[in-house]
Design an enzyme around this catalytic site. Sequence first.
Site, PDB file in Angstrom:
ATOM      1  N   ASP A 146       0.945  -1.221  -0.110  1.00  0.00           N
ATOM      2  CA  ASP A 146       0.111  -0.049   0.038  1.00  0.00           C
ATOM      3  C   ASP A 146       0.802   1.155  -0.077  1.00  0.00           C
ATOM      4  OD1 ASP A 146      -2.240   1.881   0.754  1.00  0.00           O
ATOM      5  OD2 ASP A 146      -3.287  -0.035   1.191  1.00  0.00           O
ATOM      6  N   HIS A 169      -3.718   5.106   4.622  1.00  0.00           N
ATOM      7  CA  HIS A 169      -4.483   3.948   4.106  1.00  0.00           C
ATOM      8  C   HIS A 169      -3.564   2.584   4.579  1.00  0.00           C
ATOM      9  CE1 HIS A 169      -6.060   1.443   1.022  1.00  0.00           C
ATOM     10  NE2 HIS A 169      -7.191   2.029   1.144  1.00  0.00           N
ATOM     11  N   SER A 185     -11.610  -1.649   0.307  1.00  0.00           N
ATOM     12  CA  SER A 185     -10.140  -1.238   0.925  1.00  0.00           C
ATOM     13  C   SER A 185      -9.921  -1.947   2.411  1.00  0.00           C
ATOM     14  CB  SER A 185      -9.738   0.060   0.791  1.00  0.00           C
ATOM     15  OG  SER A 185      -9.055   0.360  -0.280  1.00  0.00           O
TER      16      SER A 185
END
Length: 787
Positions: free
Chosen positions: A187, A228, A406
Site C-alpha cells: 500500500d 491507508h 479496501s
Amino acid sequence: MPHWRRGAPLWSAGMEATLCIHTCLWLSAAWIPLASPAGPACGGQRAPDTEGRHGKLTWAVSLDAPEEELEQRAEELAQTAGLVNMGRVGELKGHYLFAYQPDGHAAAEHEAIRRSVDTLFAQHDSVRWHSEQKLLKRSKRSLHFNDPKYPQQWHLNNRKSPGKDINVTGVWERNVTGRGVTVVVVDDGVEHTIKDIQPNYSPEGSYDLNSNDPDPMPHPDEENGNHHGTRCAGEIAAVPNNSFCTVGVAYGSRIAGIRVLDGPLTDSMEAIAFNKHYQINDIYSCSWGPDDDGKTVDGPHQLGKAALQHGVIAGRRGFGSIFVVASGNGGQHSDNCNYDGYANSIYTVTIGAVDETGSMPFYAEECASMLAVTFSGGDKMMRSIVTTDWDLQKGTGCTEGHTGTSAAAPLAAGMIALMLQVRPCLTWRDVQHVIVFTATKYEDRHAKWDTNQAGFSHSHQHGFGLLNAWRLVNAAKIWESVPYLASYVSPVLKEGRSIPVLPQELEVAWNVTPADLELSGMRTLEHVAVTVTITHPRRGNLEIRLFCPSGMMSLIGTTRSMDSDPNGFSDWTFSTVRCWGEEAQGSYRLLIRDIGDESLRPGTLRQWQLTLYGSSWSPAEMKERQRLLEEAMSGQYLSGDFSLPCPPGLDIPEEQRYTITANTLKVSRGTLHPPGWAGRAGPCSVLCALLLGSEQGLRWLRAVFFKGFPSADPPALGMLCRVLDFLLHAGGLPDEERGGAGPGMLQPHQLQVVPAGQQAPSPGERPGDGVGASVPGEGRGGGRDGV
Ligand SMILES: *[C@@H]1O[C@H](CO)[C@@H](O)[C@H](O)[C@H]1NC(C)=O
Ligand SMILES: *[C@@H]1O[C@H](CO)[C@@H](O)[C@H](O)[C@H]1NC(C)=O
Ligand SMILES: *[C@@H]1O[C@H](CO)[C@@H](O)[C@H](O)[C@H]1NC(C)=O
Ligand SMILES: [Ca+2]
Ligand SMILES: [Ca+2]
Ligand SMILES: [Ca+2]
Ligand SMILES: [Ca+2]
C-alpha cells in the site's frame, strides 16, 4: 509416500495431536450431541473414556494401506504393538487412535512402552506417521480486552446485530491468533512505530519501493492521504490489550508493509512488490487496483502477471503466496470487477464488501470472479471499520472511519492468517477451496443466488457468501491438500462474427470432450476463464455471459454506461468461480449481446479461447469433503488441538535471476528444445519437486510430458524439472515464442519435452489437444471460422 516417513522427524516435534477425548472435560453444550455413540467425534465405536487424563498412553497413527484394508491393518498393528485399537479418529480416513491399557503394571514402565511403541511405528511399513497424544491443559476462557475502541469493533463482535460479524472470538479463545504467520500490506506505507503496530511489526518482510529503502514509513502529503496502509495493517494485526485503540483480526501475526502506492507505479514495481520477501511474507493484502471509474479495463501487465504466477509457485516454501485483493469501489459508476485483472486473476482471493446489515454498499462492485465478502462501512447511517490510524498530520493513531472494499480485504487477509496458523501447509488453492466450501449464503434482497451443480451457492454480489473465521479455521484444521492443478486450454477459436443488437444475440460454443481432459486428469472445475478479442465502437454497450456445461450462467461482462471506449477488448481474460466443483466436461457457451441501438456499427467477436482450471477430484470426492468439513464445524478438532502433519516445504532462495530471450528456448510444433538449460544450476522447479514427491504427481508428469515414453526415467524427469523451473521462474515465453497468439502465460501442459535422441510423436498421435503440444493457435482444427 515414503518421503513423509523420511520427513517425519522434521515435524513430529510440533505435532501435538490430541483428540477430543481430553477436551470433553471443558467443552460446552455444543459438545453433547457429538459425544453420543453415533456421533462422528469421539472415536465412534468405543465410548470415549478418560485415556490421557490420568497419564495413560495413546497414539494417533496414520496408516498407508488400501482403503478396504485399513480397518484390518489397524487392528493388526495395534495387536503387534500391544495396544488397543480405539477406532478411527472421527472421519479422518486412515487415522486411528491406539491406547495402552495396562493390566495392573506400574506407571514406571511407561518410558519403556513409549520407546518400544515409537520404535515399532517408526519402522513399520504401513505407518505414515504417528504421534503420541499429549495432555493439554485447558481452562475456561473468555476474552476481555482493555482496548478502548474494542467494543466499537462491531465487525469482530457485533453486539447490536448478533451474527453480523466475522465470528472470530471463538477462534481466539482457542488460542488461534495468527501466530507464526506474516501478512504484508502492499500500500502507501505502514507507520510501524504506532503503539498498536510496533510489537507485531516485521521489518524483515517490509520494503519501500517508492524510496527504494527497507523502511515503509508513510510520507505525509498535502492531502493527508497516506494513512491507508496503516489502517489496513491495524485491521489485521493491531496489538490487543495494550489499552490503546483496537484489536486486529489476527493479532498474533506479524505485520509487514510494502510501500509502493505513493508515487508512479510501474509494472516492474508491482512485480517486485508481489514477490518481495516471499519466504517471509505469507499473505499479501492488496487494497487497490485499476481506476474504479466505470470505464477502465485493466489489470496486471506482463511482469505483474508473471510475479503473481511465480508467487503461487515459489512463495511460502512452495505452498504459494496468498494474494488477497479488494474487488473495487466503483459501484456507483456501475464498475464491475470482471474488468479488473487483479480480481479476475486465478491467483488472487477476490474479496468484496458488505455493510453492517449484510447488504451490498453503494460503492461495492460485483463480478463472477468474486470469491467471498466481508464487512466494511456503507452509507452514512452505517458504522465503518474502527482501526489503527497513523498519527502523522491530523491522525490520532486510531480511526472510526475506515471503509470501502479496501477495509474488507485486510479482514479477509487476517482470517487467512488464522487458517495458516492451524495448517501452515495449505496451498494457495487450498485457501481458495476452503473459502468456497465455508463461506455462507445469507439473505440480502439485492443479491441473486444460484446454486451450482456441486451444491455451492454463488451470487455476483457476494461471491460464495460471508467469510466466517470460525468456519474457515475449523475447515483449515482438517484440510488435506487438493490434487494438483489441472488445466485445459482450447485452441484460439477464430469467429469473425458480428454481434447483433438486442433482442438478438451472438452465441458461440466449444465442447470439451473426455479425450480433451484425459491427459491432465481434470474432472471438476475451479476457475473458468475466457479470453476474448472483440471490436466494438462503444465497449460499454456489450453484455457477455458464459454458460458452463451444467447451465450455470456467469455474467462476465456487464454493460457500463460510462465506458465509451471505441476499441473493444483485445485479448482480455474474464474469469468466473461460479462453476467451482462442477464437472469440467461438456459444452461451454458464450453469449454476447449489444444493448445499444442500430446507429452504431455492429461489433465483431474476432476470437475467443477457453481455459479451464480444476483438478482430478470427482464430484463424489467433492461431496465427501463438504460433509467432512461440516462435521468439523463443531470445533472438535480445533478444540482438541488435533493436527494433521504438514510436509516441511522447500528451501527456495529469495532472488532467482533468469533472463529469457528468444534464443534460450524454442518451441516449435509442440516440441521443446531448450538449448540453454543445461548449464543452469537452478533448483529443481518447485512445481516439479512437489509433483515428483508424490505418486500421483509422477503419474501425471509421465502422462502429460512423456506420453509415448511411459518409462521416462528420473534423469529425464530431472531435465523436465529444470526446463519447467526455467519457464515458471521466467513467467512464460516472450510473445513471438507463443506464435503471437493467445493470452497469458505458457502453461506447462502446453509443452512437450522430448528426451534426447528421441523423436517427438507427431501431433496426430496425441489424443487431446488441450494438453501435450498445443501452442495456442495450433490446436484442434487450428481455429475455426464461424460455427
Ligand atoms: C487484558 O488485561 C487485563 C488487565 O488489564 C486482564 O485482566 C485481562 O485478562 C487481559 N485480557 C487478555 C485477553 O489477555
Ligand atoms: C460462531 O462461532 C461459534 C464458536 O465461537 C460457533 O459455535 C458458532 O456456530 C459460529 N457461528 C456460525 C454462524 O458459524
Ligand atoms: C497459546 O499458544 C502459545 C504458543 O504456542 C502458548 O505459549 C500459550 O501458552 C498458549 N495459551 C493458551 C491459553 O493455551
Ligand atoms: Ca522509506
Ligand atoms: Ca490495541
Ligand atoms: Ca473496479
Ligand atoms: Ca481472483
